[in-house]
Design an enzyme around this catalytic site. Structure first.
Site, PDB file in Angstrom:
ATOM      1  N   LYS A  60      13.413   3.977   9.350  1.00 14.83           N
ATOM      2  CA  LYS A  60      13.613   3.331   8.053  1.00 14.83           C
ATOM      3  C   LYS A  60      13.540   4.393   6.949  1.00 14.83           C
ATOM      4  CE  LYS A  60       8.765   1.846   7.930  1.00 14.83           C
ATOM      5  NZ  LYS A  60       7.943   1.550   6.810  1.00 14.83           N
TER       6      LYS A  60
ATOM      7  N   TYR B 130       6.968  23.457 -19.888  1.00 20.22           N
ATOM      8  CA  TYR B 130       6.710  22.349 -20.806  1.00 20.22           C
ATOM      9  C   TYR B 130       5.223  22.207 -21.113  1.00 20.22           C
ATOM     10  CZ  TYR B 130      11.424  20.357 -20.305  1.00 20.22           C
ATOM     11  OH  TYR B 130      12.765  20.144 -20.333  1.00 20.22           O
TER      12      TYR B 130
HETATM   13  C1  LIG Z   1       5.460  -2.138  10.279  1.00 23.82           C
HETATM   14  C2  LIG Z   1       5.494  -0.661  10.478  1.00 23.82           C
HETATM   15  N1  LIG Z   1       5.556  -0.197  11.726  1.00 23.82           N
HETATM   16  C3  LIG Z   1       5.592   1.126  11.977  1.00 23.82           C
HETATM   17  C4  LIG Z   1       5.568   2.052  10.963  1.00 23.82           C
HETATM   18  C5  LIG Z   1       5.577   3.505  11.289  1.00 23.82           C
HETATM   19  O1  LIG Z   1       4.342   4.070  10.965  1.00 23.82           O
HETATM   20  P1  LIG Z   1       4.011   5.602  11.187  1.00 23.82           P
HETATM   21  O2  LIG Z   1       4.971   6.352  10.330  1.00 23.82           O
HETATM   22  O3  LIG Z   1       2.609   5.742  10.708  1.00 23.82           O
HETATM   23  O4  LIG Z   1       4.187   5.916  12.621  1.00 23.82           O
HETATM   24  C6  LIG Z   1       5.491   1.603   9.644  1.00 23.82           C
HETATM   25  C7  LIG Z   1       5.449   2.585   8.553  1.00 23.82           C
HETATM   26  O5  LIG Z   1       5.425   2.361   7.383  1.00 23.82           O
HETATM   27  C8  LIG Z   1       5.456   0.203   9.391  1.00 23.82           C
HETATM   28  O6  LIG Z   1       5.377  -0.291   8.147  1.00 23.82           O
END
Ligand SMILES: Cc1ncc(COP(=O)(O)O)c(C=O)c1O
Length: 357
Positions: A35, A252
């Protein structure tokens, strides 16, 4: 000469890290969490790198799944937030995506899909995170009520709030609550993301969801000692050099003042590229294999660094902001944030260059 700012994506590191996490999976399988454009690494690239390794991919929203399908990724995809509107359900079925459903309305949308066009459904269970999911007590009844769309292949999904802290008893409480639901329904489970997989063996399930560890950053709040390899090196080049005299200021709001006659390098990366504006002076960067320090405010397109102690610095030299020589976890601490935020925020202006060695 074109701007040299870039994020090198180390394909071998992603593959090695994912393989390493497989060793922790026990009897379960790992899905690769891609994602947010694979945490900034490029979802299509990462899916291609892992095509022979990952049993499935996980995304947050269906749009991210569609981008993978358009790029020819064929592996199963799990949509972690489920559908945001009814029409996503048949789309998910057509694209062989599994929807993780967390509220009744979504179950109804799936139920209303035409025959033969219902997507696979997994169920999100709220074991204590209180973000998404059905209350534990309600789950067994829901499974019976929706037995037309929840079947033996459906998986119960939960997320741990504090798994990065291996001493935190809240994880034990979450696992306890969730295991009751698991026993009552007999369904498969997905509990652990990277911190759970590494730090809480009892949270490893039929499907582990591996994100941050695959990208080579530390999944636990204390060092886990895992041999993870950084998957992204964020680099930019020096575009100007100037001498400033003791007492003069840089940038800045004049937040940095030279304590001695200094050599300042201006580097072509700024907050519009994802290098946080609030990064404090003193934050390390790597120039010619050595540490130099951020000097003054981060601008939109540039930063200034103190290279007084580094010999033979020249315009065009590359600077590493984080990567193989400077762990993103250290830089995240300087910024008062976590690695996840830094890597996901590298902006689209920064070309990703995938290197296979
Ligand atoms: C529902 C869910 N599963 C899995 C993950 C993956 O987590 P990680 O990056 O800590 O392995 C996330 C990360 O935000 C998540 O929100």
């Amino acid at each position: 000469m074109s701007r040299q700012t870039r994020a090198i994506i180390h394909a071998d590191a992603i593959e090695d890290n994912f393989r390493l996490m497989k060793k922790y999976a026990g009897n379960g399988q790992n899905m690769a969490v891609v994602k947010a454009d694979a945490y900034g690494h490029g979802a299509v690239s990462v899916a291609r790198i892992l095509r022979n390794e990952a049993a499935a991919f996980a995304v947050a929203i269906i749009e991210e799944a569609l981008l993978l399908r358009e790029a020819g990724v064929r592996a199963p995809i799990v949509v972690l937030e489920g559908p945001h509107q009814a029409l996503e359900c048949e789309l998910a079925a057509r694209e062989n995506c599994t929807l993780v459903v967390h509220q009744r309305e979504q179950l109804e949308w799936v139920r209303q899909c035409r025959e033969g066009r219902k997507p696979k459904v997994w169920l999100k269970v709220d074991s204590g995170m209180h973000r998404l999911g059905f209350d534990c007590e309600r789950v067994p009844a829901l499974v019976s009520e929706y037995s037309d769309i929840i079947d033996a292949d459906s998986v119960l999904v939960t997320h741990l709030a504090c798994a990065d802290d291996t001493a935190n008893p809240f994880t034990v409480a979450q696992l306890h609550a969730f295991n009751k639901v698991r026993e009552a329904t007999g369904l498969g489970v997905s509990i652990a993301s990277s911190p759970g997989t590494v730090g809480w063996p009892q949270s490893r399930g039929d499907w582990n969801r591996i994100g941050i560890a695959m990208y080579g950053a530390e999944p636990l709040s204390e060092a886990s000692g895992l041999a993870l390899k950084p998957a992204m090196s964020l680099q930019a080049s020096i575009i100007a050099l100037r001498k400033v005299k003791r007492g003069e200021t840089v940038g800045y709001s004049q937040t940095w003042q030279a304590e001695r006659d200094s050599l300042i390098a201006t580097v072509g990366i700024g907050y519009a590229d994802g290098y946080p504006r609030h990064m404090p002076s003193g934050t390390p960067v790597i120039v010619k294999g050595q540490r130099a320090a951020l000097a003054g405010r981060v601008s939109m397109d540039m930063i200034t660094i103190d290279v007084t102690d580094i010999a033979d610095v020249a315009i065009g030299d590359f600077v590493e902001l984080w990567g193989k020589q400077l762990l993103v976890d250290e830089i995240a601490r300087c910024a008062g944030t976590i690695s996840y935020e830094l890597i996901t925020r590298v902006s689209q202006r920064v070309p990703r260059i995938v290197r296979h060695i």
